[in-house]
Enzyme design. Sequence first.
Site, mmCIF file in Angstrom:
data_model
loop_
_atom_site.group_PDB
_atom_site.id
_atom_site.type_symbol
_atom_site.label_atom_id
_atom_site.label_comp_id
_atom_site.label_asym_id
_atom_site.label_seq_id
_atom_site.Cartn_x
_atom_site.Cartn_y
_atom_site.Cartn_z
ATOM 1 C CD GLU A 5 -7.813 -8.633 0.500
ATOM 2 O OE1 GLU A 5 -6.878 -8.204 -0.208
ATOM 3 O OE2 GLU A 5 -7.694 -8.840 1.714
ATOM 4 C CG ASP A 36 2.004 -0.900 3.325
ATOM 5 O OD1 ASP A 36 1.202 -0.542 4.200
ATOM 6 O OD2 ASP A 36 1.723 -1.733 2.423
ATOM 7 C CG HIS A 69 -10.745 -11.246 4.385
ATOM 8 N ND1 HIS A 69 -10.443 -10.270 3.465
ATOM 9 C CD2 HIS A 69 -9.951 -10.998 5.456
ATOM 10 C CE1 HIS A 69 -9.507 -9.457 3.961
ATOM 11 N NE2 HIS A 69 -9.188 -9.895 5.160
ATOM 12 C CG HIS A 96 -1.670 -1.013 1.703
ATOM 13 N ND1 HIS A 96 -1.187 -2.126 2.321
ATOM 14 C CD2 HIS A 96 -3.016 -1.172 1.663
ATOM 15 C CE1 HIS A 96 -2.187 -2.944 2.629
ATOM 16 N NE2 HIS A 96 -3.312 -2.395 2.240
#
Length: 434
Positions: A230, A102, A269, A99
């Site tokens: 996602e 990051d 997830h 990202h």
Amino acid sequence: MTNFFDGIAKIAYEGADSDNDFAFRHYNPDEVVLGKRMAEHLRFAVAYWHSFAWPGGDPFGGQTFERPWFGETMDHARLKADVAFEMFDILGVPFFCFHDADVRPEGASFAESLRNLNAITDHFAAKMEQSKTRLLWGTANLFSHRRFMSGAATNPDPEVFAWSAATVKACMDATHRLDGQNYVLWGGREGYETLLNTDLSREAEQAGRFLQMVVDYKHKIGFAGTILIEPKPQEPSKHQYDYDVATVYGFLKRFGLEGEVKVNVEQGHAILAGHSFEHELALAASLGLFGSIDMNRNDYQSGWDTDQFPDNVPEMARAYYEVLRAGGFTTGGTNFDAKLRRQSLDPADLILGHVGAMDVCARAFKAAAALWQDGALEAARAARYGGWDEPAAKAMLAEGTLATISARVLRDAINPAPRSGRQERLENLWNRFV
Ligand code: XLS
Ligand code: NI
Ligand code: NI
């Protein structure tokens, strides 16, 4: 060279009997399985955020890790990148993911953050000239900073929508520049905390319009990678709009984007959504949405996204069997969206977490590949539906009506005989391979 991983050599494949912690027992990147190198089947990626940006906090306590690159300057960011690429090399991973937040310090303005991101993108580009590691995907962090607390694209404030759009443009540009294979959208704050203050219809329209802009921009800049959503049902939001694969499919259909966007399915997830990982993968493949996987498990007792490295071979084998059924990865891969436990302080822990995960995946993949090659499971599946190959059955499905079918049932005195689903037999077959 930094000295962070001093004393740790490149990890090599030594075979199942090795007692060296710093070796692969099952992952031999060059071993050919089903006509392709394992490295090309599995397409492993390191997640920059968990390995290099996460400080080791949990809901009850803060930082446990001390890393020389923790700090908000460009020098820190460059040191972080240097260590990251050293780790990629030690592991021999073909890919990484990141990202914006990051990799670069947050600036005092959007313009400064953008300058920082672009400078680090240059630094990555230079490092990638010396490295074999490529970019699996880039993404924008539209959830950590307080400005995103009420959402990004779905925010009630149009200025946050604008900020988010500008951020995604910057991250897509960086991903494109680094020749990323995919661009991911994960909407941790695209959801709500309470329906009492939420306009569902409006937020969906905003999200649909936003995604259309992302797709348009992809085509405008000629980005050849895949756009991936996602799914996740909740956490951090109480309810997230990209709940699971089925929900994402409905959303894409609603906005006519089902041919443009695929999914990045994360094991943890899937479990949070009340599914199995293989269910989400099988459904994604069946809907033509299968893209990539985030390979990190949850603790089954904790009920939240603990992002642990995979350790369960039979579970992973079910997943890789579905990946094989889906035709394998094209632009996608296996991203370890996994973090160390907060007591795992040592540089060696970072390496060993990945070594173990790569071995678990390799072992699971080989088991799945052997069963796939054997063909017995697919033959049993096909046989179960064999009746549909009969001309009368085909005609019924193609042009039957309730009236014509009813007439045929009466005329031929149709009286179906129940047949075993043979679940135990198939479970036994499965266990012969795993
Ligand atoms: C969080 C998500 C996140 C995405 C990338 O639960 O898994 O890490 O993969 O934004
Ligand atoms: Ni993830
Ligand atoms: Ni996650």
